[in-house]
Design an enzyme around this catalytic site. Structure first.
Site, PDB file in Angstrom:
ATOM      1  CB  CYS A 264      -1.003  -0.020   1.151  1.00  0.00           C
ATOM      2  SG  CYS A 264      -2.380   1.134   0.894  1.00  0.00           S
TER       3      CYS A 264
ATOM      4  CG  HIS B 157      -3.939  -3.378   2.983  1.00  0.00           C
ATOM      5  ND1 HIS B 157      -2.796  -2.972   3.636  1.00  0.00           N
ATOM      6  CD2 HIS B 157      -4.532  -2.245   2.514  1.00  0.00           C
ATOM      7  CE1 HIS B 157      -2.695  -1.654   3.571  1.00  0.00           C
ATOM      8  NE2 HIS B 157      -3.731  -1.193   2.896  1.00  0.00           N
TER       9      HIS B 157
ATOM     10  CD  GLU C 194      -1.218  -5.890   4.855  1.00  0.00           C
ATOM     11  OE1 GLU C 194      -1.333  -4.675   5.077  1.00  0.00           O
ATOM     12  OE2 GLU C 194      -1.265  -6.378   3.704  1.00  0.00           O
TER      13      GLU C 194
END
Length: 239
Positions: free
Chosen positions: A89, A177, A179
């Site tokens: 990001c 994202h 994660e």
């Protein structure tokens, strides 16, 4: 045998590596530098790779946040030294700046879980060829985007933004994202500013609806994040 050390550049306490950390567990030691209040290391070559995380600030905010430009200079030196970088990001945007590309505010924000579509080039990529489907869900939370750096290969886009993923040599810029699982999202939404921004973007029911979407997506995204970061590690960090 001494394990390699990965440098994590963190820009907000709540924006940790999340499920990427699970992928690196047992493979490398991770040294975290909180770039808004800690000095960057002197030499990027002291690390086997660099993980550059997200944050609410922008890659063009150096006038008000001088550490942003300092970090871009550090990443530029890392690129020159061929130290592999994985930017997430904001990290993908800082990497784009370090590679000479332009970062700018897009026509609209992209917030929430949405599909990412791989390009044909992703099919032969050393890392993202691990994905067998042409699309997959991911959490998004950004307003800025970037031009594709010279010499980079575009690997994925979304319905709203063409440049979601690129590779430049051993370096990857990942706008979305992977994660984020429910635990990491909860940490984000425990921060008043983050929760308020999500409500402003998507409405008062957004925290609950996005949490539901992330819970559904993480059965795909959590193992995917671990697999991809391991492939980057094997292909470029120690490869």
């Amino acid at each position: 045998m001494t394990r390699p050390t990965i440098l994590e550049l963190r820009h907000a306490e709540c924006e940790s590596p999340g499920t990427y950390g699970a992928g690196l567990a047992g493979l490398a030691d991770v040294r975290t530098v909180r770039t808004w209040r800690e000095e960057l290391p002197t030499d990027p070559r002291d690390f086997a790779g660099i993980l550059v995380m997200g944050g609410p600030m922008g890659a063009n905010d150096g006038a008000t946040l001088p550490w942003i430009d300092t970090e871009i200079a550090f990443l530029t030196a890392a690129v020159a030294a061929e130290v592999p970088i994985w930017g997430v990001c904001l990290g993908s945007q800082l990497l784009a700046r370090a590679l000479g590309a332009r970062v700018f505010t897009g026509p609209a924000g992209e917030v929430g879980v949405a599909e990412v579509t791989l390009t044909d080039d992703a099919r032969t990529d050393p890392v993202f060829s691990a994905i067998t489907e042409s699309t997959f869900p991911a959490m998004h939370w950004h307003y800025d985007t970037f031009t594709l750096p010279d010499g980079a290969t575009r690997l994925a886009g979304s319905q709203r933004y063409e440049n979601q993923l690129y590779r430049h040599g051993p370096h990857y810029g990942v706008q979305f994202h992977l994660e984020v699982d429910t635990d990491l999202l909860r940490a984000w939404l425990d921060v008043e500013d983050y929760r308020g921004e999500l409500v402003a973007a998507l409405g008062p029911g957004a925290p609950a609806s996005v949490a539901t979407d992330v819970a559904a997506a993480q059965t795909i995204t959590a193992p995917l994040a671990a697999t991809l970061i391991r492939r980057w590690f094997d292909s470029f960090v120690i490869g």
